[in-house]
Design a protein around this motif. Structure first.
Motif, PDB file in Angstrom:
ATOM      1  N   MET A 194       0.877  -1.129   0.126  1.00 59.02           N
ATOM      2  CA  MET A 194       0.090  -0.057   0.017  1.00 59.02           C
ATOM      3  C   MET A 194       0.819   1.304  -0.023  1.00 59.02           C
ATOM      4  SD  MET A 194      -3.026   1.216   0.145  1.00 59.02           S
ATOM      5  CE  MET A 194      -3.904  -0.452   0.154  1.00 59.02           C
ATOM      6  N   LYS A 195       0.540   2.305  -0.657  1.00 59.50           N
ATOM      7  CA  LYS A 195       1.170   3.530  -0.931  1.00 59.50           C
ATOM      8  C   LYS A 195       1.216   4.062   0.769  1.00 59.50           C
ATOM      9  CE  LYS A 195       0.034   4.265  -5.479  1.00 59.50           C
ATOM     10  NZ  LYS A 195      -0.940   5.162  -6.439  1.00 59.50           N
ATOM     11  N   GLN A 196       2.279   5.117   0.636  1.00 58.16           N
ATOM     12  CA  GLN A 196       2.498   5.709   2.180  1.00 58.16           C
ATOM     13  C   GLN A 196       1.576   6.723   2.199  1.00 58.16           C
ATOM     14  OE1 GLN A 196       4.715   4.632   4.627  1.00 58.16           O
ATOM     15  NE2 GLN A 196       5.088   2.700   3.034  1.00 58.16           N
ATOM     16  N   ASN A 197       0.939   7.303   1.158  1.00 55.18           N
ATOM     17  CA  ASN A 197       0.027   8.440   1.114  1.00 55.18           C
ATOM     18  C   ASN A 197      -1.007   8.102   0.301  1.00 55.18           C
ATOM     19  OD1 ASN A 197      -1.093  11.117   1.169  1.00 55.18           O
ATOM     20  ND2 ASN A 197       0.784  11.975   1.023  1.00 55.18           N
ATOM     21  N   LEU A 198      -2.170   8.121   0.651  1.00 51.89           N
ATOM     22  CA  LEU A 198      -3.348   8.124  -0.292  1.00 51.89           C
ATOM     23  C   LEU A 198      -3.978   9.460  -1.068  1.00 51.89           C
ATOM     24  CD1 LEU A 198      -5.219   5.514   1.545  1.00 51.89           C
ATOM     25  CD2 LEU A 198      -3.576   5.032  -0.417  1.00 51.89           C
ATOM     26  N   ASP A 199      -3.145  10.310  -0.912  1.00 52.25           N
ATOM     27  CA  ASP A 199      -3.530  11.636  -1.415  1.00 52.25           C
ATOM     28  C   ASP A 199      -3.802  11.887  -3.089  1.00 52.25           C
ATOM     29  OD1 ASP A 199      -3.914  13.266   0.984  1.00 52.25           O
ATOM     30  OD2 ASP A 199      -1.781  13.637   1.015  1.00 52.25           O
ATOM     31  N   ALA A 200      -2.837  11.187  -3.659  1.00 48.39           N
ATOM     32  CA  ALA A 200      -2.879  11.216  -5.001  1.00 48.39           C
ATOM     33  C   ALA A 200      -4.287  10.165  -5.519  1.00 48.39           C
ATOM     34  CB  ALA A 200      -1.867  10.513  -5.870  1.00 48.39           C
ATOM     35  N   LEU A 201      -4.459   8.970  -4.971  1.00 44.08           N
ATOM     36  CA  LEU A 201      -5.577   8.233  -5.164  1.00 44.08           C
ATOM     37  C   LEU A 201      -6.900   9.009  -4.688  1.00 44.08           C
ATOM     38  CD1 LEU A 201      -6.394   5.331  -6.141  1.00 44.08           C
ATOM     39  CD2 LEU A 201      -6.422   4.544  -3.958  1.00 44.08           C
ATOM     40  N   LYS A 202      -7.002   9.640  -3.587  1.00 45.39           N
ATOM     41  CA  LYS A 202      -7.962  10.637  -3.284  1.00 45.39           C
ATOM     42  C   LYS A 202      -8.609  11.449  -4.225  1.00 45.39           C
ATOM     43  CE  LYS A 202      -7.813  14.244  -0.728  1.00 45.39           C
ATOM     44  NZ  LYS A 202      -7.493  14.966   0.523  1.00 45.39           N
ATOM     45  N   GLU A 203      -7.716  12.140  -4.834  1.00 44.95           N
ATOM     46  CA  GLU A 203      -7.765  13.104  -6.212  1.00 44.95           C
ATOM     47  C   GLU A 203      -8.301  12.381  -7.504  1.00 44.95           C
ATOM     48  OE1 GLU A 203      -4.822  15.808  -6.969  1.00 44.95           O
ATOM     49  OE2 GLU A 203      -4.553  16.309  -4.507  1.00 44.95           O
ATOM     50  N   GLU A 204      -7.615  11.261  -7.484  1.00 49.32           N
ATOM     51  CA  GLU A 204      -8.035  10.457  -8.449  1.00 49.32           C
ATOM     52  C   GLU A 204      -9.663   9.897  -8.598  1.00 49.32           C
ATOM     53  OE1 GLU A 204      -7.056   6.151 -10.333  1.00 49.32           O
ATOM     54  OE2 GLU A 204      -5.294   7.243  -9.891  1.00 49.32           O
ATOM     55  N   ILE A 205      -9.845   9.493  -7.437  1.00 48.15           N
ATOM     56  CA  ILE A 205     -11.187   8.966  -7.184  1.00 48.15           C
ATOM     57  C   ILE A 205     -12.326  10.271  -7.332  1.00 48.15           C
ATOM     58  CG2 ILE A 205     -12.768   8.331  -5.525  1.00 48.15           C
ATOM     59  CD1 ILE A 205     -10.511   6.484  -4.210  1.00 48.15           C
ATOM     60  N   GLN A 206     -11.669  11.275  -6.861  1.00 44.36           N
ATOM     61  CA  GLN A 206     -12.907  12.445  -6.856  1.00 44.36           C
ATOM     62  C   GLN A 206     -13.140  12.769  -8.383  1.00 44.36           C
ATOM     63  OE1 GLN A 206     -10.430  15.124  -4.335  1.00 44.36           O
ATOM     64  NE2 GLN A 206     -11.884  15.071  -2.938  1.00 44.36           N
ATOM     65  N   HIS A 207     -11.908  12.706  -9.068  1.00 42.54           N
ATOM     66  CA  HIS A 207     -12.207  13.127 -10.578  1.00 42.54           C
ATOM     67  C   HIS A 207     -12.889  11.847 -11.186  1.00 42.54           C
ATOM     68  CE1 HIS A 207     -11.226  14.313 -14.755  1.00 42.54           C
ATOM     69  NE2 HIS A 207     -10.796  13.282 -14.810  1.00 42.54           N
ATOM     70  N   TYR A 208     -12.674  10.676 -10.962  1.00 42.97           N
ATOM     71  CA  TYR A 208     -13.569   9.429 -11.507  1.00 42.97           C
ATOM     72  C   TYR A 208     -15.049   9.825 -11.194  1.00 42.97           C
ATOM     73  CZ  TYR A 208     -14.690   4.755 -12.949  1.00 42.97           C
ATOM     74  OH  TYR A 208     -15.192   3.480 -13.094  1.00 42.97           O
ATOM     75  N   LEU A 209     -15.354   9.866  -9.775  1.00 39.53           N
ATOM     76  CA  LEU A 209     -16.639   9.896  -9.594  1.00 39.53           C
ATOM     77  C   LEU A 209     -17.462  11.144 -10.327  1.00 39.53           C
ATOM     78  CD1 LEU A 209     -16.419   9.881  -5.627  1.00 39.53           C
ATOM     79  CD2 LEU A 209     -17.359   8.204  -7.296  1.00 39.53           C
ATOM     80  N   GLU A 210     -16.573  12.231 -10.520  1.00 39.47           N
ATOM     81  CA  GLU A 210     -17.225  13.336 -11.305  1.00 39.47           C
ATOM     82  C   GLU A 210     -17.303  12.979 -12.837  1.00 39.47           C
ATOM     83  OE1 GLU A 210     -15.418  17.425 -12.680  1.00 39.47           O
ATOM     84  OE2 GLU A 210     -15.664  17.255 -10.529  1.00 39.47           O
ATOM     85  N   THR A 211     -16.438  12.202 -13.457  1.00 40.03           N
ATOM     86  CA  THR A 211     -16.408  12.033 -14.740  1.00 40.03           C
ATOM     87  C   THR A 211     -17.473  10.918 -15.119  1.00 40.03           C
ATOM     88  OG1 THR A 211     -14.698  10.437 -14.658  1.00 40.03           O
ATOM     89  CG2 THR A 211     -14.253  12.843 -15.220  1.00 40.03           C
ATOM     90  N   GLU A 212     -17.592  10.028 -14.002  1.00 41.85           N
ATOM     91  CA  GLU A 212     -18.580   8.795 -14.192  1.00 41.85           C
ATOM     92  C   GLU A 212     -20.194   9.208 -14.029  1.00 41.85           C
ATOM     93  OE1 GLU A 212     -18.031   5.608 -15.911  1.00 41.85           O
ATOM     94  OE2 GLU A 212     -16.177   6.748 -16.484  1.00 41.85           O
ATOM     95  N   GLY A 213     -20.439  10.287 -13.605  1.00 42.65           N
ATOM     96  CA  GLY A 213     -21.679  10.721 -13.336  1.00 42.65           C
ATOM     97  C   GLY A 213     -22.060  10.456 -11.725  1.00 42.65           C
ATOM     98  N   PHE A 214     -21.335  10.243 -10.994  1.00 45.61           N
ATOM     99  CA  PHE A 214     -21.794   9.737  -9.504  1.00 45.61           C
ATOM    100  C   PHE A 214     -21.910  11.206  -8.726  1.00 45.61           C
ATOM    101  CE2 PHE A 214     -19.571   5.777 -10.614  1.00 45.61           C
ATOM    102  CZ  PHE A 214     -20.885   4.949  -9.962  1.00 45.61           C
ATOM    103  N   VAL A 215     -22.811  11.095  -7.827  1.00 45.73           N
ATOM    104  CA  VAL A 215     -22.771  12.226  -6.861  1.00 45.73           C
ATOM    105  C   VAL A 215     -22.065  11.940  -5.760  1.00 45.73           C
ATOM    106  CG1 VAL A 215     -24.388  13.680  -5.529  1.00 45.73           C
ATOM    107  CG2 VAL A 215     -25.265  12.945  -7.689  1.00 45.73           C
ATOM    108  N   ALA A 216     -20.758  12.595  -5.344  1.00 49.65           N
ATOM    109  CA  ALA A 216     -20.088  12.414  -4.202  1.00 49.65           C
ATOM    110  C   ALA A 216     -20.714  13.167  -3.150  1.00 49.65           C
ATOM    111  CB  ALA A 216     -18.667  12.893  -4.585  1.00 49.65           C
ATOM    112  N   PHE A 217     -20.976  12.277  -1.992  1.00 47.90           N
ATOM    113  CA  PHE A 217     -21.418  12.861  -0.825  1.00 47.90           C
ATOM    114  C   PHE A 217     -20.199  12.668   0.141  1.00 47.90           C
ATOM    115  CE2 PHE A 217     -23.340  12.883   3.589  1.00 47.90           C
ATOM    116  CZ  PHE A 217     -24.089  14.085   3.186  1.00 47.90           C
ATOM    117  N   TYR A 218     -19.669  13.816   0.493  1.00 49.66           N
ATOM    118  CA  TYR A 218     -18.320  13.700   1.489  1.00 49.66           C
ATOM    119  C   TYR A 218     -18.909  13.548   2.795  1.00 49.66           C
ATOM    120  CZ  TYR A 218     -16.051  15.126  -2.790  1.00 49.66           C
ATOM    121  OH  TYR A 218     -15.460  14.732  -4.064  1.00 49.66           O
ATOM    122  N   GLY A 219     -18.978  12.543   3.195  1.00 50.68           N
ATOM    123  CA  GLY A 219     -19.700  12.095   4.740  1.00 50.68           C
ATOM    124  C   GLY A 219     -18.498  11.295   5.488  1.00 50.68           C
ATOM    125  N   TYR A 220     -18.798  11.159   6.645  1.00 49.36           N
ATOM    126  CA  TYR A 220     -17.847  10.363   7.752  1.00 49.36           C
ATOM    127  C   TYR A 220     -17.756   9.008   7.445  1.00 49.36           C
ATOM    128  CZ  TYR A 220     -18.417  14.908  10.323  1.00 49.36           C
ATOM    129  OH  TYR A 220     -18.487  16.367  10.837  1.00 49.36           O
TER     130      TYR A 220
END
Length: 162
Positions: free
Chosen positions: A1-27
């Motif tokens: 596992m990578k030491q830092n998941l920041d890049a993956l976080k940004e990648e997922i956010q972009h993927y959610l947006e481009t695939e038409g998902f609504v991202a709810f930033y919850g707990y």
């Protein structure tokens, strides 16, 4: 596992947006009372198939949470370590391991994606290895901290102190 998941976080956010998902930033939702179905991130660590499964059952809303490592996590652990019933050498070793983890301050250590479908929560979780190591240290400290029974009073809480 990578030491830092920041890049993956940004990648997922972009993927959610481009695939038409609504991202709810919850707990984080691991402790909810609905039945949980966990994605096998050991065998299938890629989030794409998880989100494709959501898309195939026509899910639009995905709960997304990223956890960032903060200094107070180490500070609290060091305070607990002071109260731990451990030999001095073991305390020093744990203290050193905790202080070494300060290099991860500000890093994203966990990512959660989840959606609800037919009364169940489907959950995709990733954590860094160093955070898993921190949890092992915290468990070791917790096991060594004596239980505080102040509320019970001198007679086990059966009589008033009046």
């Amino acid at each position: 596992m990578k030491q830092n998941l920041d890049a993956l976080k940004e990648e997922i956010q972009h993927y959610l947006e481009t695939e038409g998902f609504v991202a709810f930033y919850g707990y984080p939702r691991q402790h909810e009372t609905v039945p949980v179905v966990r994605w096998d991130t050991v065998q299938h660590p890629d989030y794409h198939p998880f989100l494709q499964a959501a898309k195939q059952v026509e899910i639009k809303l995905v709960v997304f949470h990223a956890s960032e490592f903060t200094p107070d996590m180490i500070d609290e652990a060091l305070e607990d370590l002071e109260d731990a019933d451990l030999p001095r050498d073991e305390k020093r070793t744990l203290e050193r391991r905790l202080r070494d983890m300060r290099v991860y301050e500000g890093f994203t250590y966990a990512l959660d994606l989840s959606f609800d479908y037919q009364g169940r929560m489907y959950l995709f979780e990733l954590e860094t290895e160093w955070y898993q190591e921190l949890n092992e240290i915290l468990d070791e400290i917790d096991a060594a901290v004596p239980e505080d029974d102040e509320d019970a009073g001198p007679l086990g809480g059966y009589f008033s102190n009046n």
